[in-house]
Design an enzyme around this catalytic site. Structure first.
Site, PDB file in Angstrom:
ATOM      1  N   PHE A 116       0.856  -1.180   0.000  1.00  0.00           N
ATOM      2  CA  PHE A 116       0.000   0.000   0.000  1.00  0.00           C
ATOM      3  C   PHE A 116       0.898   1.238   0.000  1.00  0.00           C
ATOM      4  CE2 PHE A 116      -2.788   3.109   2.104  1.00  0.00           C
ATOM      5  CZ  PHE A 116      -3.935   2.960   1.354  1.00  0.00           C
ATOM      6  N   ASP A 187       3.026  -5.916   7.677  1.00  0.00           N
ATOM      7  CA  ASP A 187       1.836  -5.090   7.782  1.00  0.00           C
ATOM      8  C   ASP A 187       0.635  -6.025   7.626  1.00  0.00           C
ATOM      9  OD1 ASP A 187      -0.345  -3.418   7.380  1.00  0.00           O
ATOM     10  OD2 ASP A 187       0.922  -1.818   6.587  1.00  0.00           O
ATOM     11  N   TYR A 212      -9.848  -0.668  11.474  1.00  0.00           N
ATOM     12  CA  TYR A 212     -11.144  -0.231  10.904  1.00  0.00           C
ATOM     13  C   TYR A 212     -11.548  -1.099   9.723  1.00  0.00           C
ATOM     14  CZ  TYR A 212      -7.583   2.288   8.279  1.00  0.00           C
ATOM     15  OH  TYR A 212      -6.451   2.598   7.591  1.00  0.00           O
ATOM     16  N   LYS A 213     -10.655  -2.011   9.283  1.00  0.00           N
ATOM     17  CA  LYS A 213     -10.998  -2.894   8.164  1.00  0.00           C
ATOM     18  C   LYS A 213     -11.714  -4.130   8.726  1.00  0.00           C
ATOM     19  CE  LYS A 213      -7.373  -0.882   5.339  1.00  0.00           C
ATOM     20  NZ  LYS A 213      -5.931  -0.838   5.061  1.00  0.00           N
ATOM     21  N   ARG A 359     -13.078  -4.313  -6.613  1.00  0.00           N
ATOM     22  CA  ARG A 359     -12.612  -5.092  -5.467  1.00  0.00           C
ATOM     23  C   ARG A 359     -13.794  -5.471  -4.573  1.00  0.00           C
ATOM     24  NH1 ARG A 359      -8.382  -2.680  -1.088  1.00  0.00           N
ATOM     25  NH2 ARG A 359     -10.184  -1.343  -0.721  1.00  0.00           N
TER      26      ARG A 359
HETATM   27  C1  LIG Z   1      -5.326   0.587   4.933  1.00  0.00           C
HETATM   28  C2  LIG Z   1      -3.840   0.608   4.906  1.00  0.00           C
HETATM   29  C3  LIG Z   1      -3.101   1.701   5.395  1.00  0.00           C
HETATM   30  C4  LIG Z   1      -3.793   2.949   5.885  1.00  0.00           C
HETATM   31  O1  LIG Z   1      -3.015   3.642   6.815  1.00  0.00           O
HETATM   32  P1  LIG Z   1      -3.691   4.683   7.799  1.00  0.00           P
HETATM   33  O2  LIG Z   1      -2.555   5.405   8.401  1.00  0.00           O
HETATM   34  O3  LIG Z   1      -4.506   3.911   8.790  1.00  0.00           O
HETATM   35  O4  LIG Z   1      -4.576   5.573   6.982  1.00  0.00           O
HETATM   36  C5  LIG Z   1      -1.715   1.610   5.410  1.00  0.00           C
HETATM   37  N1  LIG Z   1      -1.077   0.500   4.958  1.00  0.00           N
HETATM   38  C6  LIG Z   1      -1.763  -0.550   4.466  1.00  0.00           C
HETATM   39  C7  LIG Z   1      -1.012  -1.754   3.995  1.00  0.00           C
HETATM   40  C8  LIG Z   1      -3.149  -0.531   4.406  1.00  0.00           C
HETATM   41  O5  LIG Z   1      -3.821  -1.556   3.899  1.00  0.00           O
END
Ligand SMILES: *Cc1c(COP(=O)(O)O)cnc(C)c1O
Length: 400
Positions: A116, A187, A212-213, A359
């Site tokens: 990400f 992660d 939050y996911k 998705r």
């Molecule tokens: C959803 C996601 C994020 C989002 O980061 P936030 O700081 O919570 O906005 C970061 N890294 C990955 C791999 C994600 O899937």
């Protein structure tokens, strides 16, 4: 029959709007029913009546560790090894920074092109701050294990690719990292609450993730960070805030890290969000993660089979082998954005990732086979009748 604990789904534990098929729990989980009352009691009785006494009498100060223990159980980590706070991006920064300090002679942060972007951006920001000749090396997801060379200080890899759902082999990649002498940071943004994770067996140094996911903690819910218990006391925190101090209320002029994972705390915890999350995590009581995984695979397989037989315009963009996939399925389609808007307008909620990926997340807590079939009915209708070909569905919102 094998005891699988609570049988899924447990739809009755969630607020799910009538008629909506929610296939976006991989982005933002729905509201667990217990959250409303808990938050309201917290606001009324704790904040309202106790005011500042709440830090002690309601143990708001202990909440990041208490909630951390609830998350730890879902990711195979021991009690006391996970704490909560801030956002995932910040936790990535903290872990990366600690990791590069653990390997002072090495200059490479390794990641993959399926990561990400925020994780990559945080690595870039850290490198700029370090002002030495560090390099962020990005390789293809299939190449991560062989890219573990002896100049790699830390590998930061997201287990499940947010776009394709491709699943990395945590044990094999961690072993390759350790073989090369690198620190491993996982992660778990798309893993926690989606696939069984065993951090203790994996033996990685660090793990981070958001809540939050798949953990349904609500928009802006705090992130988590894990450090392996045998290395945690060597970490020199980059974000050395007072609540990561060994004695915050001694108000010393110099920073001394707290013992254990508490040193990764930074500042005042978001008590309202943390309370929502704490209530949300109760839905996991009694759930067997392997049962969840089996259900997730069954739903994803059904979705793929139905889409491939009824929607020939879509191309599978996720690994076909269920063992190589997380809890989501992606399909590529030239008009994917408009098609997703048309679906959303018909109460089938997925999302879109540039340039052409539709998705769909499958969360066995509240999705069953019936939902999958109904979602494909709507999708087939949208495609067969070109319902996506409407100017109203072309306009991109700020959040896709
Ligand atoms: C959803 C996601 C994020 C989002 O980061 P936030 O700081 O919570 O906005 C970061 N890294 C990955 C791999 C994600 O899937």
């Amino acid at each position: 029959m094998k005891d699988v604990g609570v049988t899924l789904p447990i739809k009755e534990k969630f607020v799910l709007p009538d008629g909506m098929i929610y296939l976006d729990g991989n982005s933002l989980g729905p509201l667990p029913k217990g959250v409303h009352d808990r938050l309201s009691a917290m606001v009324t009785d704790e904040w309202g009546q106790h005011l500042i006494k709440g830090w002690n009498v309601d143990d708001w100060m202990g909440q990041p560790m208490r909630v951390g223990n609830m998350v730890a159980r879902l990711i195979g980590a021991p009690d006391g090894s996970v704490t909560m706070g801030d956002t995932l991006s910040i936790k990535v920064y903290q872990a990366l920074s600690a990791a590069v300090q653990m390997r002072p002679d090495r200059r490479v942060i390794l990641s993959d092109s399926g990561n990400f972007p925020s994780d990559l951006y945080m690595a870039e920001g850290l490198i700029a701050q370090l002002d030495r000749d560090y390099e962020l090396r990005i390789v293809a997801p299939e190449q991560v294990a062989e890219a573990m060379t002896d100049d790699v200080a830390v590998a930061v890899i997201t287990q499940v690719d947010y776009r394709t759902g491709r699943l990395h082999d945590m044990a094999a990649i961690t072993a390759a990292a350790h073989e090369a002498g690198a620190v491993m940071l996982w992660d778990l943004a798309h893993s926690a609450g989606a696939v069984p994770v065993d951090l203790t067996a994996c033996a990685c140094e660090f793990a981070v993730g958001c809540t939050y996911k798949y953990l349904n903690g609500g928009p802006g819910a705090p992130a988590f960070i894990y450090a392996r218990p045998d290395i945690v006391d060597d970490i020199r925190p980059a974000l050395s805030g007072w609540l990561g101090h060994d004695a915050p209320f001694a108000f010393e002029t110099s920073y001394r890290p707290a013992r254990d994972i508490e040193r990764m705390r930074v500042g005042t915890p978001p008590v309202l969000q943390m309370t929502a999350l704490e209530a949300a995590l109760e839905v996991w009581d009694g759930i067997d993660m392997q049962h969840l995984r089996d259900r997730s695979i069954a739903l994803c397989e059904l979705f793929i089979a139905e889409v491939e037989s009824r929607c020939p315009a879509l191309t599978l963009h996720s690994p076909r082998d269920a063992a190589m996939r997380g809890s989501q399925v992606s399909f590529a389609f030239e008009h994917g954005y408009a098609a997703m808007q048309a679906l959303i307008a018909r109460d089938v909620i997925g999302d879109f990732r540039a340039p052409n990926v539709m998705r769909f997340g499958f969360t066995p807590l509240y999705i069953d086979e019936n939902d999958v079939r109904r979602a494909v009915d709507v999708l087939a209708d949208v495609l067969d009748n070109r319902l996506w070909d409407d100017p109203a569905y072309q306009k991109a919102g700020r959040v896709t």
